[in-house]
Design a protein around this motif. Structure first.
Motif, PDB file in Angstrom:
ATOM      1  N   UNK A  58     -51.599  46.515 -63.173  1.00 23.72           N
ATOM      2  CA  UNK A  58     -50.974  47.620 -62.444  1.00 23.72           C
ATOM      3  C   UNK A  58     -51.186  48.950 -63.169  1.00 23.72           C
ATOM      4  N   UNK A  59     -51.676  49.936 -62.417  1.00 25.94           N
ATOM      5  CA  UNK A  59     -51.877  51.274 -62.957  1.00 25.94           C
ATOM      6  C   UNK A  59     -53.163  51.474 -63.728  1.00 25.94           C
ATOM      7  N   UNK A  60     -53.951  50.415 -63.900  1.00 22.47           N
ATOM      8  CA  UNK A  60     -55.219  50.539 -64.630  1.00 22.47           C
ATOM      9  C   UNK A  60     -56.354  50.901 -63.678  1.00 22.47           C
ATOM     10  N   UNK A  61     -57.410  51.543 -64.207  1.00 17.58           N
ATOM     11  CA  UNK A  61     -58.546  51.914 -63.350  1.00 17.58           C
ATOM     12  C   UNK A  61     -59.301  50.680 -62.860  1.00 17.58           C
ATOM     13  N   UNK A  62     -59.469  50.587 -61.555  1.00 18.87           N
ATOM     14  CA  UNK A  62     -60.151  49.436 -60.964  1.00 18.87           C
ATOM     15  C   UNK A  62     -61.593  49.348 -61.453  1.00 18.87           C
ATOM     16  N   UNK A  63     -62.294  50.462 -61.421  1.00 17.28           N
ATOM     17  CA  UNK A  63     -63.719  50.434 -61.778  1.00 17.28           C
ATOM     18  C   UNK A  63     -63.926  50.004 -63.226  1.00 17.28           C
ATOM     19  N   UNK A  64     -63.052  50.468 -64.121  1.00 12.92           N
ATOM     20  CA  UNK A  64     -63.197  50.097 -65.534  1.00 12.92           C
ATOM     21  C   UNK A  64     -63.078  48.591 -65.723  1.00 12.92           C
ATOM     22  N   UNK A  89     -66.197  46.785 -64.404  1.00 10.71           N
ATOM     23  CA  UNK A  89     -67.303  46.875 -65.355  1.00 10.71           C
ATOM     24  C   UNK A  89     -67.074  45.966 -66.550  1.00 10.71           C
ATOM     25  N   UNK A  90     -65.849  45.946 -67.046  1.00 10.13           N
ATOM     26  CA  UNK A  90     -65.520  45.137 -68.215  1.00 10.13           C
ATOM     27  C   UNK A  90     -65.766  43.659 -67.956  1.00 10.13           C
ATOM     28  N   UNK A  91     -65.424  43.206 -66.741  1.00 10.03           N
ATOM     29  CA  UNK A  91     -65.535  41.780 -66.415  1.00 10.03           C
ATOM     30  C   UNK A  91     -66.813  41.435 -65.649  1.00 10.03           C
ATOM     31  N   UNK A  92     -67.648  42.433 -65.391  1.00 12.24           N
ATOM     32  CA  UNK A  92     -68.918  42.175 -64.727  1.00 12.24           C
ATOM     33  C   UNK A  92     -68.798  41.737 -63.289  1.00 12.24           C
ATOM     34  N   UNK A 101     -61.124  36.894 -58.767  1.00 16.01           N
ATOM     35  CA  UNK A 101     -61.398  35.884 -59.791  1.00 16.01           C
ATOM     36  C   UNK A 101     -60.933  36.281 -61.180  1.00 16.01           C
ATOM     37  N   UNK A 102     -60.617  37.572 -61.404  1.00 18.54           N
ATOM     38  CA  UNK A 102     -60.212  38.009 -62.746  1.00 18.54           C
ATOM     39  C   UNK A 102     -58.757  38.476 -62.798  1.00 18.54           C
TER      40      UNK A 102
END
Length: 202
Positions: free
Chosen positions: A95-101, A104-107, A116-117
């Motif tokens: 919650x509140x974290x950037x979706x795109x980041x 990218x982090x989880x590929x 899935x993540x």
């Protein structure tokens, strides 16, 4: 337990935009209001939905959905009820974290990939699907003569979409969820509203 299958067609509409939507943040249970764009989008949706035949609206209790629904209900003069069954997915520590980041982090590069993540401290995706479809089914069964519009959230509608892969006519944000027998009866483009942001996260 499998998700209950709604007995007939229904329409879903995503709420208007909030500041978190515009910033691309995971927005689950955080109760952010509509921003100026979101209010304008709600009024636009109301104009587009006039004459479509909606006779009853059910909305999530979160203010971004409830206010969108209130604007539409007032404009087309239909009853509105709030139901917790279609509240947005709880994203837990996302919650509140950037979706795109996080993508990218989880590929991952799709809504399915995001599912899935999802973190273990949030809501279970299948449980959200179960309770939201159960809510829809209850309303459809109890109001057989009404054409219902459910005003809710993107994650909820993504879950519904997975159960009607061949039976949805998507027109931006307004979508008709149909049983296979009614799959050709799509929502008129007159009832569309372009407020969607890709992903199951707003």
């Amino acid at each position: 337990m499998s998700a209950p299958a709604p007995s007939r067609s229904f329409c879903g509409l995503r709420h208007g935009a909030t500041d978190w939507n515009r910033r691309g943040l995971f927005q689950g249970r955080t109760d952010n209001p509509l921003n100026e764009d979101g209010l304008a989008q709600a009024h636009e949706a109301a104009s587009m939905l006039r004459g479509v035949g909606i006779s009853r609206i059910v909305a999530s209790p979160l203010v971004r959905a409830a206010r969108t629904a209130e604007i539409i209900a007032d404009a087309i003069s239909v009853p509105l009820t709030i139901d917790d069954g279609i509240i947005e997915f709880d994203f837990g520590s996302f919650e509140g974290l950037p979706v795109r980041d996080l993508m990218l982090k989880h590929g991952v590069n799709s809504a399915t990939g995001l599912v899935s993540i999802l973190p273990a401290d949030g809501e279970n995706w299948d449980a959200m699907t179960e309770r939201s479809l159960a809510c829809v089914s209850t309303w459809l069964d109890n109001y057989l003569d009404d054409h219902l519009l459910f005003v809710c959230h993107d994650a909820v509608m993504q879950a519904w979409r997975s159960h009607f892969p061949a039976a949805i006519s998507r027109t931006a944000t307004a979508r008709r969820f149909a049983t296979s027998a009614n799959a050709t009866n799509g929502v008129s483009s007159k009832s569309s509203l372009r407020t969607n942001v890709t992903g199951p996260c707003r």
